[in-house]
Structures are given as structure tokens and as C-alpha cells.
Scaffold this motif. Structure first.
Motif, PDB file in Angstrom:
ATOM      1  N   TYR A   1       6.826  -4.848  -1.991  1.00  0.00           N
ATOM      2  CA  TYR A   1       7.484  -3.887  -2.880  1.00  0.00           C
ATOM      3  C   TYR A   1       7.419  -4.343  -4.339  1.00  0.00           C
ATOM      4  CZ  TYR A   1      11.492  -1.440  -5.016  1.00  0.00           C
ATOM      5  OH  TYR A   1      12.315  -0.715  -5.833  1.00  0.00           O
ATOM      6  N   LEU A   2       7.693  -5.628  -4.597  1.00  0.00           N
ATOM      7  CA  LEU A   2       7.650  -6.148  -5.961  1.00  0.00           C
ATOM      8  C   LEU A   2       6.243  -6.075  -6.549  1.00  0.00           C
ATOM      9  CD1 LEU A   2       9.970  -9.279  -5.616  1.00  0.00           C
ATOM     10  CD2 LEU A   2      10.517  -7.104  -6.716  1.00  0.00           C
ATOM     11  N   LEU A   3       5.240  -6.400  -5.746  1.00  0.00           N
ATOM     12  CA  LEU A   3       3.856  -6.315  -6.230  1.00  0.00           C
ATOM     13  C   LEU A   3       3.475  -4.869  -6.538  1.00  0.00           C
ATOM     14  CD1 LEU A   3       2.106  -8.860  -3.830  1.00  0.00           C
ATOM     15  CD2 LEU A   3       2.575  -9.177  -6.265  1.00  0.00           C
TER      16      LEU A   3
ATOM     17  N   GLU B   1       5.611  -1.259 -13.827  1.00  0.00           N
ATOM     18  CA  GLU B   1       6.939  -1.738 -14.202  1.00  0.00           C
ATOM     19  C   GLU B   1       6.892  -3.218 -14.571  1.00  0.00           C
ATOM     20  OE1 GLU B   1      10.258  -0.600 -11.770  1.00  0.00           O
ATOM     21  OE2 GLU B   1       9.045   0.903 -10.709  1.00  0.00           O
ATOM     22  N   ALA B   2       7.746  -3.603 -15.500  1.00  0.00           N
ATOM     23  CA  ALA B   2       7.857  -5.009 -15.886  1.00  0.00           C
ATOM     24  C   ALA B   2       8.668  -5.743 -14.817  1.00  0.00           C
ATOM     25  CB  ALA B   2       8.529  -5.137 -17.242  1.00  0.00           C
ATOM     26  N   ILE B   3       8.087  -6.749 -14.220  1.00  0.00           N
ATOM     27  CA  ILE B   3       8.722  -7.470 -13.120  1.00  0.00           C
ATOM     28  C   ILE B   3       8.813  -8.961 -13.466  1.00  0.00           C
ATOM     29  CG2 ILE B   3       8.555  -8.105 -10.690  1.00  0.00           C
ATOM     30  CD1 ILE B   3       9.129  -5.199 -11.051  1.00  0.00           C
ATOM     31  N   ASP B   4       9.997  -9.536 -13.302  1.00  0.00           N
ATOM     32  CA  ASP B   4      10.177 -10.980 -13.448  1.00  0.00           C
ATOM     33  C   ASP B   4      10.510 -11.556 -12.080  1.00  0.00           C
ATOM     34  OD1 ASP B   4      10.683 -13.581 -14.133  1.00  0.00           O
ATOM     35  OD2 ASP B   4      12.580 -13.166 -15.177  1.00  0.00           O
TER      36      ASP B   4
ATOM     37  N   ALA C   1       0.825  -1.211   0.000  1.00  0.00           N
ATOM     38  CA  ALA C   1       0.000   0.000   0.000  1.00  0.00           C
ATOM     39  C   ALA C   1       0.857   1.258   0.000  1.00  0.00           C
ATOM     40  CB  ALA C   1      -0.923  -0.002   1.212  1.00  0.00           C
ATOM     41  N   ASN C   2       1.954   1.238   0.735  1.00  0.00           N
ATOM     42  CA  ASN C   2       2.782   2.434   0.859  1.00  0.00           C
ATOM     43  C   ASN C   2       3.714   2.651  -0.328  1.00  0.00           C
ATOM     44  OD1 ASN C   2       2.561   4.018   3.556  1.00  0.00           O
ATOM     45  ND2 ASN C   2       2.295   1.874   4.139  1.00  0.00           N
ATOM     46  N   TYR C   3       3.886   1.629  -1.159  1.00  0.00           N
ATOM     47  CA  TYR C   3       4.701   1.794  -2.363  1.00  0.00           C
ATOM     48  C   TYR C   3       3.853   2.028  -3.619  1.00  0.00           C
ATOM     49  CZ  TYR C   3       9.270   0.782  -0.341  1.00  0.00           C
ATOM     50  OH  TYR C   3      10.449   0.850   0.381  1.00  0.00           O
ATOM     51  N   LEU C   4       2.532   1.946  -3.514  1.00  0.00           N
ATOM     52  CA  LEU C   4       1.681   2.205  -4.674  1.00  0.00           C
ATOM     53  C   LEU C   4       1.731   3.682  -5.069  1.00  0.00           C
ATOM     54  CD1 LEU C   4      -1.619   0.172  -4.176  1.00  0.00           C
ATOM     55  CD2 LEU C   4       0.166  -0.204  -5.877  1.00  0.00           C
ATOM     56  N   ASN C   5       1.652   3.932  -6.357  1.00  0.00           N
ATOM     57  CA  ASN C   5       1.536   5.292  -6.874  1.00  0.00           C
ATOM     58  C   ASN C   5       0.135   5.798  -6.566  1.00  0.00           C
ATOM     59  OD1 ASN C   5       1.219   7.633  -8.356  1.00  0.00           O
ATOM     60  ND2 ASN C   5       2.221   6.824 -10.195  1.00  0.00           N
TER      61      ASN C   5
END
Length: 364
Positions: A338-340, A347-350, A17-21
């Protein structure tokens, strides 16, 4: 603006929640904290010397531990929440030498381990006076995290950023769009992120998913001692189930149990006290002094999978999931959140290097 719900206000949900734009999302967090693992936890952030064979889990835990300096900066975490304290590992002498070699090897890809030392018996007792003289391995990079204090901090930050926090248990329903039922009142969302620990299984059942997840009870002892210098002490991973985790102002934590047959029971038990105290007693210089100090329990429910590995990712376009953290949740949970968030922010995440495919844990 996309309407999003996070179900689960634990270590993954609140970090996410805190890393969401916040310019992109209208965010509601549903949380029923009773029994929550993070809220009852405090633990050691020091995964580098684990001998678990799951290389994907180790990659996640290693990167999760290395992520803490960024967490401290981004969320202004004080020493009461997280501190890089250093870690002592107490094992037999032959095992210590093996761990020393392993630490040197793993430091090549994980410099966050820091300095590595084999301590004499006297040096161990000097660094952590609660311990009787015994040989130990010390690494300077380990830290301690108070899960309850971390959640309090992130909950406050999320509210300041405009998130709606609802303390209520909910269910899911598939209608024209994914629907959250709170007090049987339907609320439609563009996307839902499920991070509810072991409650994930019940939440996904109405959508006809079967989930490999089970609850595990954990009990932790919190002693209040007169050791005011304890803030400077390292944490200790004892040779057994119990870990010794000193915090400031004489607060000493011991734990935690791993109880597979207790279901959702949150009652503190004398058996847990006996189990933890007896496991730790042989390593303590004055066990009766610690165990006679005022204490209380923290009790929570972890989520475990059959292979003891966490999972997270996109179940379908409007539904993300994360669970199965087990006893390493304080290390891996913030990084998963953070990754989610990075994925949702565009962002593209692998994340395939960190886990098996979701189909191993969730299926129709």
C-alpha cells in the motif's frame, strides 16, 4: 501512461498492483509462484505483544495490523480469507502477567489490540476446545489470514482492473532503459518494482548490486477435522515454535517451521511433522485426535535479512524494491504494498520510521 512491471506476485506485489492508479500505469505482473511464501502460508495477525527490540519493525507491524479493516473494505475480503478471531497467548503464569502489563501499555498507541484478559485454565479450554486447561492471555484484536486465499482474491481483482499477469521467471538487464528478459525476449519498462522474496538477490546481480537476503524454508501442517464449530475459535500462539490457527469447517493449521539450511528445497518432510506436532502436543487436550486427522503440507520459502527486518523503497528512479519480510510477512506485506502504491501514485511518503536505510541491505 507509464509502463510498469512488478516482479513478484506475492503479498506485496499484488497488494501494490491493486492500489495503483490504473489510469496512470500500464501494468504487467511477472510471477513464478513455485515456493512462494505467501501462497504457502496462513498466519496470525497479532504483532502487539512481540518483544523484538527493533522499534522500526514494531511500528511497521503495528500499523500493518491496524491496516486490515481497510484491506477488508477495499478488497471485499470474506471470513475465509481474513477474520478478526482474537488471539490466545499461552505462556508461564509469570510471563502472562508481564504480557498483560505490556498489552495495556501498547494499547495506548494501538487500540486495535482490543480487549485484554487473563484467562483461567477453564476459560482457555472453553474458548479453544483443542487446548487442555491452561492459563492464557486473550486479546480480542488478533486475526487470522489465509495467504493463499488472499493472493487468489487479489490476483482476480488485478486481472479485472486490466493488469497483465505472466507466470514466468525473469531476469533484468540494463540497456537504454531497464529491461526485463522473459524467455530471453527483452521488454523495456519505465519503472520496475521488485518484490520477489528471496529471489531479489539473483535479480539484482546483473545490475551489480549485492543484497543482504537469504531463503528460509517454512512448512505448515493443514489438518481436516470434524470440528465444524472451528470458525468461531481464536488463534493460539503456543509457547514454542508452533502456532495453532483454526479456520472454518474443521480446518486446523499448525506451524510453521523456520529452516535456515534448506535453501530452495520445497519437499515436505517427516521431520517437520515431528517437530511441529511434538511442540504443540503438550498444549492439546487430545493430541492424538488432531495428529491422526487427514492432513497435508504447505511449503514455501521466506526471505530473511541479517537483522531479520524487512526493507522497501526507491533504489533508483526507475527501480523500487521490497523484501526481507520473514515470518511477519502476512502482517507487514499488505501495508508495504500500500505504501509503495501511494508513492507511485504521486503522494509524498516518509517510510523512514519503519526501516533502516536501503543501503544497509543493498549496495554496489
Amino acid at each position: 501512461m507509464e509502463k510498469v512491471a512488478i516482479i513478484g506476485g506475492g503479498i506485496i506485489g499484488l497488494t501494490l498492483a491493486n492500489y495503483l492508479n490504473r489510469e496512470k500505469f500500464d501494468l504487467t505482473i511477472y510471477d513464478q509462484p513455485t515456493g512462494q511464501a505467501t501462497g504457502a502460508s496462513a498466519g496470525i495477525i497479532s504483532p502487539w505483544l512481540s518483544k523484538r527490540r527493533n522499534k522500526q519493525w514494531y511500528a511497521l507491524a503495528k500499523d500493518g495490523a491496524s491496516f486490515f479493516p481497510q484491506l477488508i473494505q477495499d478488497f471485499d475480503l470474506d471470513a475465509g480469507i481474513y477474520q478478526r478471531s482474537g488471539t490466545l497467548l499461552l505462556r508461564k503464569q509469570s510471563q502472562l502477567e508481564e504480557l498483560y502489563d505490556l498489552a495495556l501499555k501498547r494499547r495506548e498507541a494501538a487500540p486495535a489490540i482490543g480487549e485484554i484478559e487473563l484467562l483461567t485454565e477453564a476459560e482457555t479450554a472453553e474458548r479453544l476446545p483443542l487446548l487442555k486447561p491452561t492459563a492464557a492471555l486473550a486479546i480480542s484484536g488478533g486475526g487470522r489470514l489465509d495467504g493463499k486465499a488472499y493472493l487468489q482474491r487479489l490476483r482476480s481483482l488485478a486481472e479485472k482492473k486490466g493488469a497483465h499477469l505472466v507466470n514466468q521467471r525473469v531476469t533484468l538487464k540494463q540497456a537504454a532503459s531497464l529491461t526485463v528478459l522473459a524467455d530471453n525476449r527483452p521488454v523495456h519498462y519505465d519503472r520496475v518494482i521488485l518484490a520477489p522474496g528471496p529471489h531479489l538477490k539473483a535479480l539484482l546481480q546483473p545490475l551489480n548490486y549485492q543484497t543482504d537476503i537469504r531463503p528460509q524454508k517454512g512448512q505448515l501442517l493443514v489438518f481436516q477435522t470434524d470440528h465444524r464449530e472451528s470458525a468461531s475459535w481464536p488463534v493460539a500462539m503456543l509457547d514454542g515454535e508452533a502456532d495453532l490457527i483454526p479456520f472454518a469447517e474443521g480446518k486446523i493449521l499448525l506451524g510453521a517451521t523456520h529452516e535456515n539450511d534448506s535453501g530452495w528445497d520445497l519437499a515436505a518432510t517427516k521431520e517437520a511433522f515431528q517437530q511441529l506436532s511434538s511442540s504443540a502436543a503438550e498444549f492439546l487436550s487430545k493430541p492424538t485426535e488432531l495428529f491422526s486427522a487427514p492432513y497435508h503440507f504447505r511449503v514455501g520459502t521466506r526471505a530473511y535479512t541479517s537483522d531479520f527486518a524487512p526493507f522497501f523503497g526507491v533504489l533508483r528512479d526507475d527501480l523500487l524494491v521490497a523484501s526481507g519480510l520473514g515470518s511477519s510477512g502476512l502482517t507487514t506485506g499488505p501495508y508495504i504494498g500500500y505504501l509503495l502504491a501511494k508513492y507511485l501514485n504521486g503522494e509524498a511518503i516518509d517510510w523512514s520510521t519503519y526501516q533502516k536505510p536501503l543501503e544497509n541491505y543493498i549496495h554496489h
